[in-house]
Design a protein around this motif. Structure first.
Motif, PDB file in Angstrom:
ATOM      1  N   ARG A  36       0.873  -1.172   0.000  1.00 35.88           N
ATOM      2  CA  ARG A  36       0.000   0.000   0.000  1.00 35.88           C
ATOM      3  C   ARG A  36       0.912   1.224   0.000  1.00 35.88           C
ATOM      4  O   ARG A  36       1.677   1.430   0.933  1.00 35.88           O
ATOM      5  N   SER A  78       1.552   5.545  -1.548  1.00 34.89           N
ATOM      6  CA  SER A  78       0.969   6.792  -2.040  1.00 34.89           C
ATOM      7  C   SER A  78       1.564   7.133  -3.403  1.00 34.89           C
ATOM      8  O   SER A  78       2.760   6.941  -3.638  1.00 34.89           O
ATOM      9  N   ALA A  97      -3.071   9.938  -4.322  1.00 30.79           N
ATOM     10  CA  ALA A  97      -3.807   8.677  -4.276  1.00 30.79           C
ATOM     11  C   ALA A  97      -3.067   7.660  -3.422  1.00 30.79           C
ATOM     12  O   ALA A  97      -1.833   7.558  -3.465  1.00 30.79           O
ATOM     13  N   ILE A 117      -2.878   3.699  -3.086  1.00 32.99           N
ATOM     14  CA  ILE A 117      -3.227   2.524  -3.885  1.00 32.99           C
ATOM     15  C   ILE A 117      -2.673   1.280  -3.204  1.00 32.99           C
ATOM     16  O   ILE A 117      -1.479   1.217  -2.864  1.00 32.99           O
ATOM     17  N   ALA A 168      -2.357   4.008 -13.625  1.00 28.26           N
ATOM     18  CA  ALA A 168      -3.105   5.011 -12.863  1.00 28.26           C
ATOM     19  C   ALA A 168      -3.053   6.377 -13.544  1.00 28.26           C
ATOM     20  O   ALA A 168      -4.055   7.095 -13.607  1.00 28.26           O
ATOM     21  N   SER A 190      -5.974   9.080 -14.479  1.00 32.66           N
ATOM     22  CA  SER A 190      -6.103  10.342 -13.752  1.00 32.66           C
ATOM     23  C   SER A 190      -6.031  11.557 -14.665  1.00 32.66           C
ATOM     24  O   SER A 190      -6.669  12.588 -14.396  1.00 32.66           O
ATOM     25  N   LYS A 215     -11.529   7.693  -8.134  1.00 28.13           N
ATOM     26  CA  LYS A 215     -11.271   6.523  -7.295  1.00 28.13           C
ATOM     27  C   LYS A 215     -11.834   5.258  -7.933  1.00 28.13           C
ATOM     28  O   LYS A 215     -11.144   4.243  -8.056  1.00 28.13           O
ATOM     29  N   LEU A 218      -9.954   4.351 -11.182  1.00 26.80           N
ATOM     30  CA  LEU A 218      -8.640   3.773 -10.928  1.00 26.80           C
ATOM     31  C   LEU A 218      -8.749   2.301 -10.558  1.00 26.80           C
ATOM     32  O   LEU A 218      -7.995   1.453 -11.064  1.00 26.80           O
ATOM     33  N   THR A 219      -9.677   1.979  -9.666  1.00 29.31           N
ATOM     34  CA  THR A 219      -9.844   0.575  -9.278  1.00 29.31           C
ATOM     35  C   THR A 219     -10.235  -0.274 -10.474  1.00 29.31           C
ATOM     36  O   THR A 219      -9.736  -1.404 -10.640  1.00 29.31           O
ATOM     37  N   ARG A 240      -5.952  -1.631  -6.311  1.00 31.98           N
ATOM     38  CA  ARG A 240      -7.210  -0.889  -6.185  1.00 31.98           C
ATOM     39  C   ARG A 240      -6.910   0.422  -5.477  1.00 31.98           C
ATOM     40  O   ARG A 240      -5.948   0.538  -4.709  1.00 31.98           O
ATOM     41  N   CYS A 241      -7.718   1.412  -5.767  1.00 32.25           N
ATOM     42  CA  CYS A 241      -7.530   2.719  -5.154  1.00 32.25           C
ATOM     43  C   CYS A 241      -8.203   2.731  -3.786  1.00 32.25           C
ATOM     44  O   CYS A 241      -9.405   2.459  -3.667  1.00 32.25           O
ATOM     45  N   ILE A 287      -8.528   8.968  -2.532  1.00 31.13           N
ATOM     46  CA  ILE A 287      -8.054  10.081  -3.356  1.00 31.13           C
ATOM     47  C   ILE A 287      -8.160  11.345  -2.514  1.00 31.13           C
ATOM     48  O   ILE A 287      -9.197  11.613  -1.907  1.00 31.13           O
TER      49      ILE A 287
END
Length: 256
Positions: free
Chosen positions: A39, A41, A55, A57, A85, A89, A101, A104-105, A122-123, A126
């Motif tokens: 996880r 940023s 974000a 992610i 991504a 975006s 969000k 992105l997922t 997955r996001c 945001i």
């Protein structure tokens, strides 16, 4: 027997559902087949130029034969996630963060095979600068108002051009009026006269210069005496030849 036949489809459906759940868990669980959960940023560009989304992610890496924590593998995974991504975006402005969000997922959820690993994600969230988003929203509102005003100005100009074309073209103006008033044929002549008067008032006919005025203007613009005398003799000769004594009388030294 009847109970068996009635219960068999239900049992079979449960087994199929259980098999599908097991496959889904195996595909998504980070503890299976060397998958490593991460996880991190990401700073993602937006459609608003230099303004960016912040974000978080979550992504899972399958390292294959490489070590799960190999820095090279993780760099590949981050690069793959960031590339997918950013492609999403950059389609959105900061004011559309709620849509970003989910988009992105959708884009990151499928596995992507990279060199030596596979990754999907997955996001989680945001984040944007609230004050900046408000300013952008105000700017977008101003842009919409400006577009409306520009459209209205264009409409006004087009209307003025159409009206001008009617003023200088009484026939076209009359035809247009008659097209909208075909039940009033007796009024056509009067309307045509009004359009003709309007044209004469606003755009009077240009009067061509008379021959005498042209002669006077030509002589007035000659400052050298020799050229002036030569022109007078030449003009008198041609005026006499063509029987235009009225023009010859306008020349200096004609005794008129």
């Amino acid at each position: 027997m009847a109970l068996r036949e009635s219960g068999w489809p239900s049992l079979r459906s449960r087994r199929i559902a259980e098999t599908q759940r097991t496959r889904l868990v195996r595909e998504t669980s980070p503890e299976v087949e060397g998958a490593v959960p991460r996880r991190e940023s990401f700073s993602l560009p937006s459609a608003d130029g230099s303004f960016r989304f912040a974000a978080v992610i979550a992504f899972t890496v399958r390292s294959g034969e490489a070590e799960p924590d190999d820095p090279a593998v993780l760099d590949l995974a981050r690069t793959g996630i960031a590339r997918r991504a950013e492609a999403v975006s950059t389609r959105f402005r900061l004011t559309e963060e709620n849509r970003v969000k989910g988009e992105l997922t959708t884009a990151l959820w499928s596995w992507e095979a990279l060199a030596g690993c596979s990754v999907r994600g997955r996001c989680v969230s945001i984040d944007t600068d609230v004050e900046l988003v408000e300013q952008i929203a105000e700017f977008e509102k101003w842009e919409r108002r400006r577009s409306v005003l520009a459209w209205q100005a264009r409409q006004r100009k087009e209307q003025e051009e159409r009206m001008r074309s009617l003023v200088v073209d009484p026939i076209g103006a009359t035809a247009r009026w008659f097209l909208d008033n075909q039940d009033k044929p007796r009024d056509v002549v009067a309307v045509a006269g009004e359009f003709q008067k309007l044209r004469s008032l606003l755009l009077p006919e240009e009067q061509a210069d008379s021959p005498g005025a042209l002669v006077d203007d030509l002589l007035d613009n000659l400052s050298e005496e020799a050229h002036r005398d030569h022109l007078i003799r030449t003009l008198r000769k041609w005026f006499t030849h063509f029987g235009r004594d009225d023009l010859g009388a306008r020349l200096p030294g004609s005794g008129g």
